[in-house]
Design a protein around this motif. Sequence first.
Motif, PDB file in Angstrom:
ATOM      1  N   VAL A 144     -16.593  13.247   2.942  1.00 28.79           N
ATOM      2  CA  VAL A 144     -15.501  13.164   4.147  1.00 28.79           C
ATOM      3  C   VAL A 144     -16.018  11.996   5.201  1.00 28.79           C
ATOM      4  N   GLN A 145     -14.032  11.615   5.341  1.00 26.75           N
ATOM      5  CA  GLN A 145     -14.450  10.676   6.627  1.00 26.75           C
ATOM      6  C   GLN A 145     -13.209  10.977   7.416  1.00 26.75           C
ATOM      7  N   LEU A 195     -16.070  18.075  12.562  1.00 25.61           N
ATOM      8  CA  LEU A 195     -17.404  18.102  11.494  1.00 25.61           C
ATOM      9  C   LEU A 195     -18.297  18.173  12.677  1.00 25.61           C
ATOM     10  N   LEU A 209     -20.434  10.648   4.275  1.00 25.87           N
ATOM     11  CA  LEU A 209     -19.972  10.642   6.035  1.00 25.87           C
ATOM     12  C   LEU A 209     -19.766   9.419   5.754  1.00 25.87           C
ATOM     13  N   CYS A 257     -17.527  10.662  11.661  1.00 25.50           N
ATOM     14  CA  CYS A 257     -17.278  11.874  11.590  1.00 25.50           C
ATOM     15  C   CYS A 257     -17.660  11.158  12.760  1.00 25.50           C
ATOM     16  N   LEU A 291     -20.157  14.170  14.158  1.00 29.17           N
ATOM     17  CA  LEU A 291     -21.521  14.508  14.056  1.00 29.17           C
ATOM     18  C   LEU A 291     -22.849  14.601  14.508  1.00 29.17           C
ATOM     19  N   LEU A 343     -26.980  16.916  10.743  1.00 30.06           N
ATOM     20  CA  LEU A 343     -27.147  17.432   9.507  1.00 30.06           C
ATOM     21  C   LEU A 343     -28.369  17.073   9.074  1.00 30.06           C
ATOM     22  N   TYR A 394     -24.014   7.047   4.707  1.00 32.10           N
ATOM     23  CA  TYR A 394     -24.192   8.060   6.384  1.00 32.10           C
ATOM     24  C   TYR A 394     -23.522   6.538   7.188  1.00 32.10           C
ATOM     25  N   CYS A 425     -21.146   7.349  12.433  1.00 28.23           N
ATOM     26  CA  CYS A 425     -21.217   8.707  12.503  1.00 28.23           C
ATOM     27  C   CYS A 425     -22.000   8.824  14.168  1.00 28.23           C
TER      28      CYS A 425
END
Length: 461
Positions: free
Chosen positions: A236-237, A242, A262, A265, A268, A271, A284, A287
């Motif tokens: 998911v980018q 999110l 990820l 995001c 966010l 997680l 990751y 974010c």
Amino acid sequence: MAESEAGDPTELRRVEGKGDSPEKTMDSASIFTRSEVREEELDSTGKLPNEVVVMVLSCLTFKEAIRTSVLSTRWRDLWKTSDLVLNFDASDELFVIYKTSSQGMMPLMAEKRWWYKNWVNGVVRQLQEHNALKLKQFRVVFNLTNQCNSEGDIDKWVRFAVSKRVDSLDLNFDVSGVGNAKLYVFSEDCYNHFKTPAGMSDIKSLRSLRLSCVEVRGEIIEHFISNCPLLEDLAVQQSNALKQLRVVGSSLSPLRLKYLELRYCWYLESLEIDHAPDLVRLIYDDCHRVEDLQVGNCPNLVDVTLGFGHCQYDVVFKALSGCAIQLESLLLKTFAMGNLLHGVAEHTRLEQLTVEVMGGRNGSLVELVPLINACPRLHTLQVFLHTDSSDENRPQVVDVVKMHRESIKVVEIVGFRGFEMDCELVDTLSKLCSKEEADEAKMLALGYKSRAPPNIDFIVI
């Protein structure tokens, strides 16, 4: 634009030979003109069983598979039962648009969006009624916003792909260069359908789900995770919707996920990853607002990329402490080096450490030493400097080299441009040095190389 695997409207009109609209539903028998050559002379594979022919067709693109219809009546409909790849990648077209002046870009973008939707809609209509059709991949790559879904076109594509038991679903709605465009929102209608018995049955074939520039809530992603037993690749980018995500299996039903990515995001906050025994790689990156990261029961996680804005790395390393002893490759991306690493758990298997320093903030690469000292098997240290050369407190490469572990054999510094004893920091993302500057920097770097410890291969790029 380079011809895509699934064809385009102009190509469809050409093979019809009548100038018909690409939206028109076409039967494969009407697309091709049959030759006067006898069918048995054309079909040199007549003795092959259907299973073998279908296997051959499954290795072809959509356009290649449909063209086999001319071989014989036996081949005419076999492509409809094979696994097809629909790759609507128009990134070449996007590149041309982005090179257009700002005054002309938006009208051209609007025109090309209409063209793109007609292209995808035309192919989807052709294949909609072939119930036996199985898709290997459905991939969309173009600049599409939520406004492009005003008539539900994108929702129909998603429903269509899943209804054909697609293995790989890739939606990349690249919105770069458009300003404050509203991202496509994964619709409630699609989500509600995927919660029905029929929808849940369809998504069970999904092995890869990649969403870029798609507003999608954690609840929807978690539904795919829980109900796609074959899912191995999840990415998911750039999704602002999110905010929380749980990638969680159980001891009785562990996840088969191998790759989790990820990026960007920015909202966010938490997680959680648990009972994912096959997870090999975690990315990751960027974010910014993550405050709660939990990773557990991932015994095969060996490759991790961590990129945070202002998050404290000691918090992140604490969350990864349970995986520290198994990591083999680690990439850190940071905007600053300073007071980041304290009490790092020992990384007994880590062999490659890559650090990317962004921006021009104060700090020194000496802050990496606690991590380096926690990696007894570290073989390769890579440092990428994307920092402002005007910063008076440039990270001192010499500090890291002097305080190396005996196991380090390769130190690779990218961004060295002028000082003999430390790095001339350079913004490699926005400008390139001249050949004369590069030659001078290389000579200075080679001079520094002569004073590096003899057990280290000092690479000058």
